[in-house]
Design a protein around this motif. Structure first.
Motif: not given
Length: 218
Positions: A122-146
């Motif tokens: 993906h393109d991790p520079t786009q903030g709250m979007r990915q391409g034509n998909d726009i919204g907070t649910q399309y943000r780039s995130g890594i959720y770590v367990f340890d």
């Protein structure tokens, strides 16, 4: 314009939808490999959690990442609404991201290899979007367990950020936070592109290689 702004801003405290106490019904087994979607997973398995745009295409990237992947599942995480529906997440009033949960065997596939898949898919520079998909649910995130996952994720973000900058891209907007509660998405979202091979996938990478785990300095 108001609707677009609302969808690209996290809901303020007290604005999030209330959700529900009971989990949504979802698939029992992975459509591709038949393994239990919600566990229990075999001893020795570790979990990873990523958000990188529409979770239909994102999940396929990870179930194809190698034999060390035991199972993948799509769901919602990072927001305030318990057990949200897809429609609620799309409203922008939950704060949740569309995410992929990966149960993997670290003896056969490293966390760094999963990070490489994440960055290159993906393109991790786009903030709250990915391409034509726009919204907070399309943000780039890594959720770590340890702590080890956090260290690897932060190192990879720094490395890939430098590589992207050299290619003329904007700064990375990927969030790295402790893994929040994960809510399994509805049955029809699980392994969607295996069930629907001609289905929509708006995911696209930058073409910039990620060197983490390759032994090559970025």
């Amino acid at each position: 314009m108001f609707s677009l702004r609302r969808k690209t801003e996290m809901p303020a405290p007290g604005q999030a939808l209330p959700g529900r106490d009971e989990p949504l019904a979802t698939a029992e087994r992975h459509f591709v490999n038949g393994r239990p979607l919600q566990g229990p997973y075999p001893d020795g398995m570790q979990l990873a959690l990523f958000g990188l745009g529409c979770f239909w295409g994102a999940e396929r990237k990870f179930w194809q990442a190698g034999e060390g992947v035991f199972v993948t599942a799509v769901g919602y995480a990072g927001g305030a609404t318990p057990n949200p529906t897809y429609e609620e997440v799309c409203s922008g009033l939950t704060g949740h991201n569309e995410v992929v949960l990966v149960a993997f065997d670290p003896a056969r596939l490293s966390y760094e290899a999963l990070l490489k898949t994440f960055w290159e898919s993906h393109d991790p520079t786009q903030g709250m979007r990915q391409g034509n998909d726009i919204g907070t649910q399309y943000r780039s995130g890594i959720y770590v367990f340890d702590a080890a996952q956090r260290a690897a994720a932060e190192a990879s973000r720094a490395q890939y950020g430098r590589a992207l900058a050299a290619g003329g891209y904007a700064p990375v907007t990927t969030e790295i936070v402790d893994a929040p509660p994960f809510y399994f998405a509805e049955d029809y979202h699980q392994q969607y592109l295996a069930r629907n091979p001609a289905g929509y996938c708006g995911l696209g990478g930058t073409g910039v290689a990620c060197q983490i785990g390759t032994g090559v300095a970025a």
